[in-house]
Design a protein around this motif. Structure first.
Motif, PDB file in Angstrom:
ATOM      1  N   ALA A  25       4.971   4.947 -11.666  1.00 23.26           N
ATOM      2  CA  ALA A  25       6.216   4.174 -11.556  1.00 23.26           C
ATOM      3  C   ALA A  25       5.927   2.676 -11.530  1.00 23.26           C
ATOM      4  O   ALA A  25       6.606   1.884 -12.195  1.00 23.26           O
ATOM      5  N   VAL A  26       4.912   2.270 -10.777  1.00 20.78           N
ATOM      6  CA  VAL A  26       4.589   0.848 -10.662  1.00 20.78           C
ATOM      7  C   VAL A  26       4.130   0.275 -12.001  1.00 20.78           C
ATOM      8  O   VAL A  26       4.423  -0.880 -12.317  1.00 20.78           O
ATOM      9  N   ARG A  27       3.455   1.091 -12.800  1.00 15.33           N
ATOM     10  CA  ARG A  27       3.028   0.630 -14.128  1.00 15.33           C
ATOM     11  C   ARG A  27       4.215   0.211 -14.996  1.00 15.33           C
ATOM     12  O   ARG A  27       4.061  -0.612 -15.896  1.00 15.33           O
ATOM     13  N   THR A  28       5.383   0.778 -14.753  1.00 16.12           N
ATOM     14  CA  THR A  28       6.544   0.485 -15.600  1.00 16.12           C
ATOM     15  C   THR A  28       7.242  -0.818 -15.230  1.00 16.12           C
ATOM     16  O   THR A  28       8.116  -1.271 -15.963  1.00 16.12           O
ATOM     17  N   ILE A  29       6.868  -1.405 -14.102  1.00 20.72           N
ATOM     18  CA  ILE A  29       7.535  -2.631 -13.644  1.00 20.72           C
ATOM     19  C   ILE A  29       6.863  -3.827 -14.299  1.00 20.72           C
ATOM     20  O   ILE A  29       5.665  -4.054 -14.097  1.00 20.72           O
ATOM     21  N   LYS A  83      -8.042   5.689   2.181  1.00 21.19           N
ATOM     22  CA  LYS A  83      -8.956   6.416   1.297  1.00 21.19           C
ATOM     23  C   LYS A  83      -8.292   7.623   0.655  1.00 21.19           C
ATOM     24  O   LYS A  83      -8.715   8.082  -0.409  1.00 21.19           O
ATOM     25  N   THR A  84      -7.254   8.157   1.296  1.00 23.56           N
ATOM     26  CA  THR A  84      -6.551   9.328   0.762  1.00 23.56           C
ATOM     27  C   THR A  84      -5.528   8.955  -0.310  1.00 23.56           C
ATOM     28  O   THR A  84      -4.971   9.841  -0.957  1.00 23.56           O
ATOM     29  N   HIS A  85      -5.259   7.671  -0.504  1.00 24.11           N
ATOM     30  CA  HIS A  85      -4.267   7.233  -1.484  1.00 24.11           C
ATOM     31  C   HIS A  85      -4.854   7.232  -2.894  1.00 24.11           C
ATOM     32  O   HIS A  85      -6.036   6.914  -3.083  1.00 24.11           O
ATOM     33  N   ALA A  86      -4.016   7.536  -3.854  1.00 25.43           N
ATOM     34  CA  ALA A  86      -4.454   7.521  -5.252  1.00 25.43           C
ATOM     35  C   ALA A  86      -4.970   6.150  -5.657  1.00 25.43           C
ATOM     36  O   ALA A  86      -5.885   6.023  -6.474  1.00 25.43           O
ATOM     37  N   SER A  87      -4.405   5.106  -5.076  1.00 25.60           N
ATOM     38  CA  SER A  87      -4.784   3.737  -5.430  1.00 25.60           C
ATOM     39  C   SER A  87      -6.183   3.363  -4.973  1.00 25.60           C
ATOM     40  O   SER A  87      -6.794   2.429  -5.510  1.00 25.60           O
ATOM     41  N   HIS A  88      -6.711   4.079  -3.987  1.00 26.74           N
ATOM     42  CA  HIS A  88      -8.016   3.704  -3.439  1.00 26.74           C
ATOM     43  C   HIS A  88      -9.100   3.764  -4.506  1.00 26.74           C
ATOM     44  O   HIS A  88     -10.054   2.962  -4.482  1.00 26.74           O
ATOM     45  N   ALA A  89      -8.963   4.681  -5.449  1.00 23.11           N
ATOM     46  CA  ALA A  89      -9.963   4.820  -6.516  1.00 23.11           C
ATOM     47  C   ALA A  89      -9.993   3.605  -7.434  1.00 23.11           C
ATOM     48  O   ALA A  89     -10.965   3.411  -8.177  1.00 23.11           O
ATOM     49  N   GLY A 143       0.790  -1.219   0.000  1.00 20.37           N
ATOM     50  CA  GLY A 143       0.000   0.000   0.000  1.00 20.37           C
ATOM     51  C   GLY A 143       0.820   1.265   0.000  1.00 20.37           C
ATOM     52  O   GLY A 143       0.429   2.284  -0.603  1.00 20.37           O
ATOM     53  N   CYS A 144       1.978   1.256   0.663  1.00 15.20           N
ATOM     54  CA  CYS A 144       2.849   2.434   0.677  1.00 15.20           C
ATOM     55  C   CYS A 144       3.449   2.721  -0.696  1.00 15.20           C
ATOM     56  O   CYS A 144       3.887   3.835  -0.964  1.00 15.20           O
ATOM     57  N   SER A 145       3.474   1.720  -1.549  1.00 18.50           N
ATOM     58  CA  SER A 145       3.993   1.881  -2.903  1.00 18.50           C
ATOM     59  C   SER A 145       2.977   2.547  -3.822  1.00 18.50           C
ATOM     60  O   SER A 145       3.301   2.865  -4.972  1.00 18.50           O
ATOM     61  N   LEU A 146       1.759   2.758  -3.325  1.00 21.12           N
ATOM     62  CA  LEU A 146       0.634   3.123  -4.183  1.00 21.12           C
ATOM     63  C   LEU A 146      -0.102   4.355  -3.669  1.00 21.12           C
ATOM     64  O   LEU A 146      -1.297   4.512  -3.899  1.00 21.12           O
ATOM     65  N   LYS A 147       0.626   5.261  -3.022  1.00 18.76           N
ATOM     66  CA  LYS A 147      -0.028   6.413  -2.397  1.00 18.76           C
ATOM     67  C   LYS A 147      -0.410   7.508  -3.385  1.00 18.76           C
ATOM     68  O   LYS A 147      -1.488   8.091  -3.300  1.00 18.76           O
ATOM     69  N   THR A 148       0.504   7.824  -4.307  1.00 15.47           N
ATOM     70  CA  THR A 148       0.340   8.992  -5.175  1.00 15.47           C
ATOM     71  C   THR A 148       0.212   8.578  -6.637  1.00 15.47           C
ATOM     72  O   THR A 148       0.521   7.450  -7.023  1.00 15.47           O
ATOM     73  N   GLU A 149      -0.204   9.538  -7.465  1.00 19.99           N
ATOM     74  CA  GLU A 149      -0.266   9.277  -8.907  1.00 19.99           C
ATOM     75  C   GLU A 149       1.127   8.986  -9.456  1.00 19.99           C
ATOM     76  O   GLU A 149       1.287   8.160 -10.357  1.00 19.99           O
ATOM     77  N   ASP A 150       2.152   9.658  -8.925  1.00 17.54           N
ATOM     78  CA  ASP A 150       3.525   9.363  -9.348  1.00 17.54           C
ATOM     79  C   ASP A 150       3.909   7.931  -8.995  1.00 17.54           C
ATOM     80  O   ASP A 150       4.579   7.246  -9.769  1.00 17.54           O
TER      81      ASP A 150
END
Length: 307
Positions: free
Chosen positions: A207-211, A229-235, A196-203
């Protein structure tokens, strides 16, 4: 579906109902493990971050089939090495003995690496010194490495390149870096662990998409790193998902059928899986199988266990 959580801090007292030194509810480890199994988890790597914690990780792994231990010294704990009663040599001899005496359940050297975000726990020179020394453990035992990197200004990559021929492989867990940093790790032949910490922001998501999925591993880093809920990944968490998280209650209202609010659990790895599948445009079951095989090929190729 088979999932291996590569990073579970199950030695944390909160999994025994103890928070900041006070018992808030009953030891609920059996319920936590039951929820993990129900979510598809067939194995977990219990993180050892110090000599004492590594011993506890080994003990837990002996007690519960499907748990496996890492043995090492976390960068933020490296200042304790020189304070050890027998000095650094005795400290590392203790780590080596834990590995040698438990080769059937110890699957990695670590957690080790560098963390320049928390220098108040251990200075750079101390972290570097004892990170380097853990390559000796990896070389002597043939074990892969469970690695940690935070804001190191290139020092981590430099040390890894200088020592890459001393260990068989490994994973940089809880990755929060850029796409360029991911590329450098991949060039070193390393795998990358996502929670989850790897997925907080849009940035982070970009980055994860490139792996590539053949270099991904999955984890919770529980009791930390839940998706909030505040993480970009939650959506990206589907409302009609095939798996639904158990109810969570405040620790004061704990019951055995519920998780504790604010205490991440291994079963929540399913949310990480959902997000990763969304980011890579693949089926969750397909991605889970690929990451399971990635993990098994690095950490379990010499382990006799029927997953």
């Amino acid at each position: 579906m088979k999932i291996i959580d590569i990073g579970a801090n199950l030695t944390d007292p909160v999994f025994r109902g103890k928070y900041r030194g006070k018992q808030a509810h009953a030891d609920d480890m059996p319920h936590i493990l039951e929820r993990a199994r129900a979510s598809g988890i067939v194995g977990m790597m219990v993180t050892g971050g110090s000599l004492s914690e590594s011993a506890e990780a080994v003990r837990l792994s002996r007690e519960h089939p499907g748990l496996f231990a890492t043995v090492g010294c976390h960068p933020t704990r490296s200042s304790e090495v020189d304070k050890h009663s027998g000095g650094a040599d005795a400290y590392f001899a203790g780590l080596r003995a834990l590995i040698d005496d438990n080769r059937d359940i110890v699957v990695a050297v670590g957690e080790c690496g560098l963390d320049y975000d928390r220098l108040h726990f251990a200075a750079k020179d101390v972290q570097n010194k004892y990170f380097e020394r853990q390559f000796e453990l990896a070389a002597a035992t043939g074990l892969p490495m469970f690695l940690h990197c935070r804001n190191t200004g290139g020092d981590f990559e430099r040390i890894m390149r200088a020592n890459r021929d001393r260990f068989s492989g490994g994973v940089v867990h809880s990755f929060t870096g850029s796409a360029d940093e991911a590329r450098q790790l991949l060039e070193l032949g390393l795998y990358i662990g996502i929670n989850g910490c790897s997925l907080k922001t849009e940035d982070n998501l970009a980055a994860v998409r490139t792996i590539p999925i053949d270099r991904l591993m999955i984890e919770t880093d529980c009791p930390y790193c839940e998706i909030r809920k505040t993480h970009a990944s939650h959506a990206l968490l589907a409302t009609d998902a095939a798996w639904t998280a158990p109810d969570a209650k405040k620790k004061e209202r704990w019951d055995s059928d519920s998780m504790v609010k604010g205490r991440n659990e291994p079963c929540m790895i399913r949310q990480v899986l959902t997000v990763l599948a969304q980011l890579h445009g693949v089926n969750e079951a397909e991605l889970a199988e690929r990451m399971f095989e990635n993990t098994r090929s690095v950490f379990f190729k010499d382990v006799e266990y029927d997953f």
